[in-house]
Structure formats: C-alpha cells, structure tokens
Design a protein around this motif. Structure first.
Motif, short mmCIF file in Angstrom:
data_model
loop_
_atom_site.label_atom_id
_atom_site.label_comp_id
_atom_site.label_asym_id
_atom_site.label_seq_id
_atom_site.Cartn_x
_atom_site.Cartn_y
_atom_site.Cartn_z
N VAL A 55 -6.07 2.05 -6.14
CA VAL A 55 -5.55 0.94 -6.91
C VAL A 55 -4.49 1.43 -7.88
N ASN A 56 -3.28 1.00 -7.66
CA ASN A 56 -2.18 1.28 -8.60
C ASN A 56 -2.08 2.74 -9.02
N ASN B 64 -1.21 1.38 -3.53
CA ASN B 64 -2.42 0.59 -3.27
C ASN B 64 -2.79 0.73 -1.81
#
Ligand SMILES: Nc1ncnc2c1ncn2[C@@H]1O[C@H](COP(=O)(O)OP(=O)(O)OP(=O)(O)O)[C@@H](O)[C@H]1O
Ligand SMILES: [Mg+2]
Lengths: 256, 238
Positions: free
Chosen positions: B5-6, B21
């Motif tokens: 995630v990010n 991602n």
C-alpha cells in the motif's frame, strides 16, 4: 570529498553507527544468544592463524631486547638485570602491543574480508531472509573469539619472548641460568602481568569491533571488500595504539 | 496474501519506489517485470522486511510487517523462502549444510531426519551427488537450484525469487523457471518473482506487473498482457 561541515557530520554519523552496532552485539551477548560452537571454531581459526607469527615476533623481540639490554646495562655494571628488563618490557608493554598489532593484520583482516565478502554476496541479507539474526550467527562469535584469543596469544608471546631473552642472557651474557630465572620471576609482579592483560582484553574488543563492523557494512563488490578490509586493519592499528596510550596512562595512575 | 500500500522508498536523491500499490493473491505465481535498475529487487526486499520503506505499508496475511520490530520479522521470515540472484549460499559451508541450515535453525529434527529431508529436496531439484561440494565449486545454475532448495526446505508459504534466470543460458533459464513452477504448485505457496526475462515469465506466471519509474505501469494476466494496448507494455514487450 564534501565540505568540511559535511565531513564532520559524516564522521559523527559513522561513530554513531559503529556504537549502535556494538550495542546490538552486546544485546545479543547479554541475552545469552551466544553460539558456543561457533565461538570455539572462531577461537581455533583466529588463534591458529596468528600463533606462529606472534610467537616468532615475540621470540625475536625477546632476544633483541636481551642483546640490547645487556650492552646497555653492562655499561652501568648491571648486566644481571637484563632478565628483569626483558620480562618487564614484555609483560607491561611489548607483548600486549605487538600481539594486538599482529593480530589486527592477520585475524582482523581476515574477519573483515570474510564478512565483507559475505556482505557483498548477499549472505548477510540471506541470513536475515532465513529468519536468523546475522549479528548473533556471524558477528558475536567472531567478536567474542577476538576478546579471548588476543589475551591468550599475548600470554604465549610473553612466555616465548622471555624464553628468547633467557637464551641470549645465558649464552651471550653468561648470566647463570638459575639466577636468570629466579630474577625473572622476582621482577614480574601481579600488577605488571595483569596491567598488560587488562589492556589486551580491550585490544581484543577494539580489534573485533572495528573489523566486524567494517566487514559487516561492506558494499560495492570486490572493490568494496578490498577497501573496507584495508580500512579495518588501518583503523584497528590506530585504535590499538591510541587505546594503549590512554590505558597505559590510566593504569599507571591507578597502580603506579 | 501480500498487500502493498502506497509504498515509497528513496535512496538519497533517487526515488526508487513511488507509491507502489499491489495485491498478490494466495497461491498465485506473480511476476514483477521491469528494466534493469527499475527497483524490482528493492520492491522484493520490502515484501519480506529486508528493507524499511520511507512510507507506505506491506501486509502479509493482514499483518503489517513494516511496523514490526526486527525480532518479530525474523519469525515471519522463517515461514517464507527467498532465492537471491546468486543464491547467497554460505561459502564456508558445503551444499548439504547450506540446505540443512534452516532446518537446524528453526526445527528440532534429529540429524537423520534432516539428512533425509535435505536428500529429498536435492533430488527433487535434480541435484544428486553434490552434497559435499562447496558453493564455489558449483555452476551458476546449480547455485540457484541449491538456493531454491534452501528457500523451500521448511515448506515455505511464500516464496520470493530475485532474477532466477539471470546469467543462465536459455535452456537453463527454462529449467529453473519450470522448477519454480513445480515447487510453487507442490507447496501451494504464494510466489513472487522478479525478472526481465519475458519469455519465461510468460511461461509460468499467473499474473504479471510492470514496474517503471517507481510505479506499477501495468498489471494483468498473460492474455491481458498480450492484448494490452498500454504503451508501456508494448515498449517492454519489444
Ligand atoms: N542499498 C542501496 N543504496 C542505494 N541505492 C540503491 C540501493 N539498493 C538499490 N539502489 C538503487 O535502486 C535502484 C533500483 O535497484 P534494484 O536493485 O531494485 O534494481 P532492479 O530492478 O532489481 O535491477 P536489476 O534488474 O539490474 O536487478 C538502482 O538504481 C540502485 O542503484
Ligand atoms: Mg535486481
């Protein structure tokens, strides 16, 4: 080569990292994460590797000390004291320092090169990837072995050096053998012996710390291994010499 | 399942990962493709906590490993296998001890069972009779297979392979790719492979992602890739 402030910051960052590294090692040790078989193996390898050259150097130093001391002392009509001169020089100063310097070059260089190669070949990263702490598996045994081997080698060096002096004293200076031996035993006090030994434990720690750290952080392929290994040996030399000056002053002011 | 995630990572001035991602599904063989220096290895290392991100998270089975202390991470890693580009075998141990290493570290199996397990794995990787060789005596392809053996000996639930085919002649590349697929299916493990070897990626991958300029530029199954109009994919396929 950056600007001066940058260089100074870099040096402090470096020291910080080295201290943090030692902290990690000590954390392992205090939590009992010591792999004794690895420690023994390292003691054997490091000790066996340096033994001959340390003994040779000690023998030669003891003989040279006796030769020179005999000439010098004979001028004052005190050649009998050559045994004390040899024994005291060796136990207080020469044995510890010579042993530590030789050990830096041989075993220290080897430690840094081994760890450096492992570092650039991803073996250290691989250890972490397998769920094993590389500090516990690779560093702690080497560092502990240094702390054990350097004092051990020093004691051997002192004995060999004194024997070398004895050979010269008895054959060249014609000092009676029994007198030479009793004089040696009489002149070396516990303080002389243990003040040297305390220094040497520190030297072992310093060499192990420096060489393990330089090896552990090696990057940049085979060039990096060469660079960090020479750096490890050079730093060990410098730190041993500086520590010797500091510790000698300290020990003399405590024990006289 | 592995979730990313990010994820952001910089080295000095250079941004290597820029809000990546990804979601990797349980049991699939997932390829991360990209040119040399695009950050594939860096991304892979983050997935097992070998590098710490500047920001973003990596989730393994819904556990955030970026927040874990190293000690806890070591336990997570014991359940995964990681094949390094050159095998990363210990050069002071022979092949047998290298492959046995994870068993000795993480299990209390008696010596006889360890020997049994190691033999089994070596035979399954077509590595009979090399137990006593030192890594320096092995060819590049053999090193990778030994490395693969070491990675799977504990029955990894997740398998990471960094450039398993680089530096090998085409036929060996195909062999190791097929081996990875075999192993992945047998262990039913989630497998993440980095590569710039299109041909073998297409051969064994369930899904593929393209890493470019620090971002995921394309993501899909093999047919989706082949019919993609994405210019980044087209450029890479050339
Ligand atoms: N520890 C590090 N310190 C500084 N920069 C790094 C570090 N690791 C990787 N990089 C940089 O990050 C970028 C991506 O590296 P990475 O190894 O992930 O590339 P890659 O996609 O795996 O390439 P290859 O296909 O050649 O293996 C490179 O430009 C590299 O210089
Ligand atoms: Mg790479």
């Amino acid at each position: 080569m950056g600007k001066l402030p940058d260089r100074i910051i870099a040096i402090f960052a470096e020291i910080g990292q080295a201290v943090y590294f030692l902290g990690e090692v000590l954390a392992c040790v205090t939590r009992g994460r010591i792999r004794w078989t690895q420690v023994l193996r390292q003691i054997y390898e490091q000790g066996a590797q340096s033994l001959v050259i340390v003994a040779l150097t000690a023998l030669a130093s003891g003989m040279v000390l006796a030769l020179q001391g005999y000439v010098a002392l004979a001028r004052f009509g005190a050649k009998e004291y050559v045994s004390s001169l040899v024994a005291l020089s060796l136990t207080r100063e020469l044995g510890p320092v010579f042993t530590a310097l030789i050990f830096s070059g041989k075993a220290g260089g080897r430690i840094a090169a081994e760890l450096g190669t492992m570092s650039v070949n991803d073996q250290i990263l691989g250890t972490r990837a397998m769920g094993v702490d590389p500090v516990e598996f690779l560093i702690v045994p080497r560092l502990l072995a240094c702390c054990a081997v350097v004092p051990l080698l020093t004691v051997i060096a002192e004995l060999v050096g004194i024997s070398g002096g004895y050979l010269i004293g008895v054959t060249q200076a014609h000092i009676p053998a029994g007198f030479y031996i009793s004089q040696t035993i009489k002149s070396v006090t516990y303080v002389d012996f243990f003040s040297g030994l305390i220094k040497v434990v520190f030297f072992g720690l310093i060499i192990g710390w420096t060489c393990c750290y330089q090896g552990y952080r090696t990057s940049g392929g085979s060039l990096g291994v060469g660079r960090y290994t020479t750096q490890a040996v050079a730093y060990s030399y410098i730190f041993v010499i500086l520590a010797n000056a500091g510790l000698t002053k300290l020990i003399l002011s405590v024990w006289g | 399942m592995i979730g990313i995630v990010n994820l952001c990572k910089r080295f000095g001035e250079q941004t290597v990962l820029d809000h990546v991602n990804l979601e990797i599904r349980p049991g699939e063989i997932f390829f991360i493709l990209g040119g040399s220096g695009s950050g594939k290895s860096v991304l892979l290392k983050h997935m097992l906590g070998l590098l710490r991100p500047d920001s973003g998270r990596v989730l393994i089975n819904d556990q955030d490993i970026t927040a874990m202390p190293e000690e806890q991470l070591l336990r997570v890693r014991a359940g995964a296998g990681y094949l390094f580009q050159d095998g990363a075998l210990y050069d002071f141990m022979n092949v047998f001890d290298n492959v046995a290493f994870p068993l000795r570290e993480h299990t209390r199996l008696p010596g006889a069972q360890i020997r049994e397990r190691v033999r089994e794995v070596l035979v399954s990787l077509d590595l009979k009779g090399v137990e006593n060789k030192m890594p320096a005596e092995l060819s590049g392809g053999m090193k990778k297979r030994v490395g693969l053996g070491r990675a799977i000996i504990l029955g990894a639930k997740i398998l990471f392979c960094d450039e398993p085919t680089s530096g090998l002649v085409p036929i060996r590349s195909r062999d190791i790719s097929d081996l990875i697929r075999q192993v992945a299916r047998r262990l039913n493990c989630t497998t993440v492979v980095t590569s710039h070897d299109m041909r073998n990626a297409f051969r064994i991958a369930d899904r593929l992602a393209l890493l470019q300029d620090g971002r995921i530029a394309a993501l899909g199954t093999r047919p989706e890739w082949e019919h993609s109009a994405n210019p980044a994919v087209q450029a890479f396929l050339q």
